[in-house]
Design a protein around this motif. Sequence first.
Motif, mmCIF file in Angstrom:
data_model
loop_
_atom_site.group_PDB
_atom_site.id
_atom_site.type_symbol
_atom_site.label_atom_id
_atom_site.label_comp_id
_atom_site.label_asym_id
_atom_site.label_seq_id
_atom_site.Cartn_x
_atom_site.Cartn_y
_atom_site.Cartn_z
ATOM 1 N N LEU A 29 4.505 17.715 3.334
ATOM 2 C CA LEU A 29 3.420 17.359 2.419
ATOM 3 C C LEU A 29 2.078 17.605 3.095
ATOM 4 C CD1 LEU A 29 4.551 14.034 0.696
ATOM 5 C CD2 LEU A 29 4.272 16.274 -0.342
ATOM 6 N N LYS A 30 1.201 18.280 2.393
ATOM 7 C CA LYS A 30 -0.131 18.576 2.917
ATOM 8 C C LYS A 30 -1.171 18.147 1.886
ATOM 9 C CE LYS A 30 1.177 21.121 6.519
ATOM 10 N NZ LYS A 30 0.826 20.912 7.883
ATOM 11 N N LEU A 31 -2.360 17.812 2.387
ATOM 12 C CA LEU A 31 -3.487 17.550 1.509
ATOM 13 C C LEU A 31 -4.197 18.876 1.274
ATOM 14 C CD1 LEU A 31 -5.015 14.318 3.095
ATOM 15 C CD2 LEU A 31 -3.439 14.491 1.197
ATOM 16 N N VAL A 32 -4.341 19.239 0.018
ATOM 17 C CA VAL A 32 -4.973 20.511 -0.328
ATOM 18 C C VAL A 32 -6.030 20.281 -1.406
ATOM 19 C CG1 VAL A 32 -2.907 21.854 0.246
ATOM 20 C CG2 VAL A 32 -3.237 21.056 -2.090
ATOM 21 N N GLU A 33 -6.917 21.257 -1.539
ATOM 22 C CA GLU A 33 -7.896 21.193 -2.617
ATOM 23 C C GLU A 33 -7.143 21.276 -3.948
ATOM 24 O OE1 GLU A 33 -11.169 20.636 -2.376
ATOM 25 O OE2 GLU A 33 -10.888 20.483 -0.208
ATOM 26 N N PRO A 34 -7.503 20.399 -4.898
ATOM 27 C CA PRO A 34 -6.800 20.436 -6.187
ATOM 28 C C PRO A 34 -7.148 21.698 -6.967
ATOM 29 C CG PRO A 34 -8.603 18.872 -6.271
ATOM 30 C CD PRO A 34 -8.529 19.367 -4.852
ATOM 31 N N ALA A 35 -6.186 22.148 -7.740
ATOM 32 C CA ALA A 35 -6.421 23.310 -8.605
ATOM 33 C C ALA A 35 -7.378 22.890 -9.711
ATOM 34 C CB ALA A 35 -5.105 23.791 -9.206
ATOM 35 N N PRO A 36 -8.328 23.746 -10.045
ATOM 36 C CA PRO A 36 -9.258 23.385 -11.121
ATOM 37 C C PRO A 36 -8.519 23.212 -12.451
ATOM 38 C CG PRO A 36 -9.586 25.668 -10.426
ATOM 39 C CD PRO A 36 -8.564 25.069 -9.516
ATOM 40 N N ILE A 37 -8.980 22.265 -13.216
ATOM 41 C CA ILE A 37 -8.382 22.011 -14.526
ATOM 42 C C ILE A 37 -9.172 22.794 -15.560
ATOM 43 C CG2 ILE A 37 -7.915 20.255 -16.275
ATOM 44 C CD1 ILE A 37 -7.740 18.226 -13.971
ATOM 45 N N HIS A 38 -8.481 23.573 -16.329
ATOM 46 C CA HIS A 38 -9.122 24.352 -17.382
ATOM 47 C C HIS A 38 -8.705 23.769 -18.731
ATOM 48 C CE1 HIS A 38 -10.542 27.313 -14.535
ATOM 49 N NE2 HIS A 38 -9.343 27.319 -13.998
ATOM 50 N N LEU A 39 -9.698 23.273 -19.447
ATOM 51 C CA LEU A 39 -9.430 22.695 -20.754
ATOM 52 C C LEU A 39 -9.690 23.727 -21.851
ATOM 53 C CD1 LEU A 39 -11.226 19.247 -20.344
ATOM 54 C CD2 LEU A 39 -8.805 19.741 -20.045
ATOM 55 N N SER A 40 -8.897 23.643 -22.893
ATOM 56 C CA SER A 40 -9.131 24.521 -24.042
ATOM 57 C C SER A 40 -10.343 24.004 -24.810
ATOM 58 C CB SER A 40 -7.907 24.523 -24.955
ATOM 59 O OG SER A 40 -7.780 23.262 -25.601
ATOM 60 N N ASP A 41 -10.903 24.836 -25.660
ATOM 61 C CA ASP A 41 -12.030 24.412 -26.488
ATOM 62 C C ASP A 41 -11.649 23.202 -27.341
ATOM 63 O OD1 ASP A 41 -13.516 26.433 -25.385
ATOM 64 O OD2 ASP A 41 -13.617 27.660 -27.206
ATOM 65 N N GLU A 42 -10.428 23.195 -27.842
ATOM 66 C CA GLU A 42 -9.957 22.064 -28.659
ATOM 67 C C GLU A 42 -9.944 20.772 -27.842
ATOM 68 O OE1 GLU A 42 -6.125 23.096 -30.189
ATOM 69 O OE2 GLU A 42 -6.936 24.396 -31.747
ATOM 70 N N GLN A 43 -9.508 20.864 -26.590
ATOM 71 C CA GLN A 43 -9.468 19.685 -25.726
ATOM 72 C C GLN A 43 -10.879 19.184 -25.431
ATOM 73 O OE1 GLN A 43 -7.090 21.654 -22.708
ATOM 74 N NE2 GLN A 43 -5.449 20.137 -22.968
ATOM 75 N N ILE A 44 -11.800 20.110 -25.204
ATOM 76 C CA ILE A 44 -13.185 19.728 -24.925
ATOM 77 C C ILE A 44 -13.801 19.054 -26.151
ATOM 78 C CG2 ILE A 44 -15.505 20.617 -24.442
ATOM 79 C CD1 ILE A 44 -14.095 22.808 -22.721
ATOM 80 N N VAL A 45 -13.581 19.614 -27.323
ATOM 81 C CA VAL A 45 -14.110 19.032 -28.561
ATOM 82 C C VAL A 45 -13.519 17.634 -28.769
ATOM 83 C CG1 VAL A 45 -14.084 19.232 -31.090
ATOM 84 C CG2 VAL A 45 -14.688 21.219 -29.674
ATOM 85 N N SER A 46 -12.239 17.491 -28.496
ATOM 86 C CA SER A 46 -11.585 16.185 -28.622
ATOM 87 C C SER A 46 -12.206 15.173 -27.652
ATOM 88 C CB SER A 46 -10.086 16.331 -28.354
ATOM 89 O OG SER A 46 -9.450 15.094 -28.454
ATOM 90 N N GLN A 47 -12.465 15.605 -26.426
ATOM 91 C CA GLN A 47 -13.115 14.722 -25.449
ATOM 92 C C GLN A 47 -14.530 14.375 -25.886
ATOM 93 O OE1 GLN A 47 -12.916 16.507 -21.534
ATOM 94 N NE2 GLN A 47 -10.926 15.575 -21.123
ATOM 95 N N ASN A 48 -15.243 15.357 -26.430
ATOM 96 C CA ASN A 48 -16.600 15.108 -26.929
ATOM 97 C C ASN A 48 -16.595 14.037 -28.013
ATOM 98 O OD1 ASN A 48 -17.666 17.063 -25.240
ATOM 99 N ND2 ASN A 48 -17.905 18.604 -26.844
#
Length: 110
Positions: A29-48
């Motif tokens: 097990l290693k500590l690594v930089e997390p992979a960026p999360i890419h949200l869809s436009d629908e997910q962003i609108v839902s969060q908004n």
Amino acid sequence: MTYTNEEYAEMAIKANEEGKALKEVKGKLKLVEPAPIHLSDEQIVSQNKAMKISLINEANEKIAILQDVIDLDMLEADEEVQLKKWKKYRILLTRVDTSDVNALFPEKPV
């Protein structure tokens, strides 16, 4: 390599504190930089939409309390000014277009 629950929990806590992710690399097990999360436009609108509702609810609570203070003549300091700021903020929130993925929310009153 096998890890005990305690060892894994310790690594997970450390990863969380450092803003890292746990990843198995060559059996360890290693500590690594997390992979960026890419949200869809629908997910962003839902969060908004969720953000707008949450912020309006918060503003409603602040306004209700400040209005009670004024109605009951229990004013302290600048509560009348605060009430106006929160009402203006609430109006600005209602005008936010949550269908825009780049929606900008107004700053909360201080």
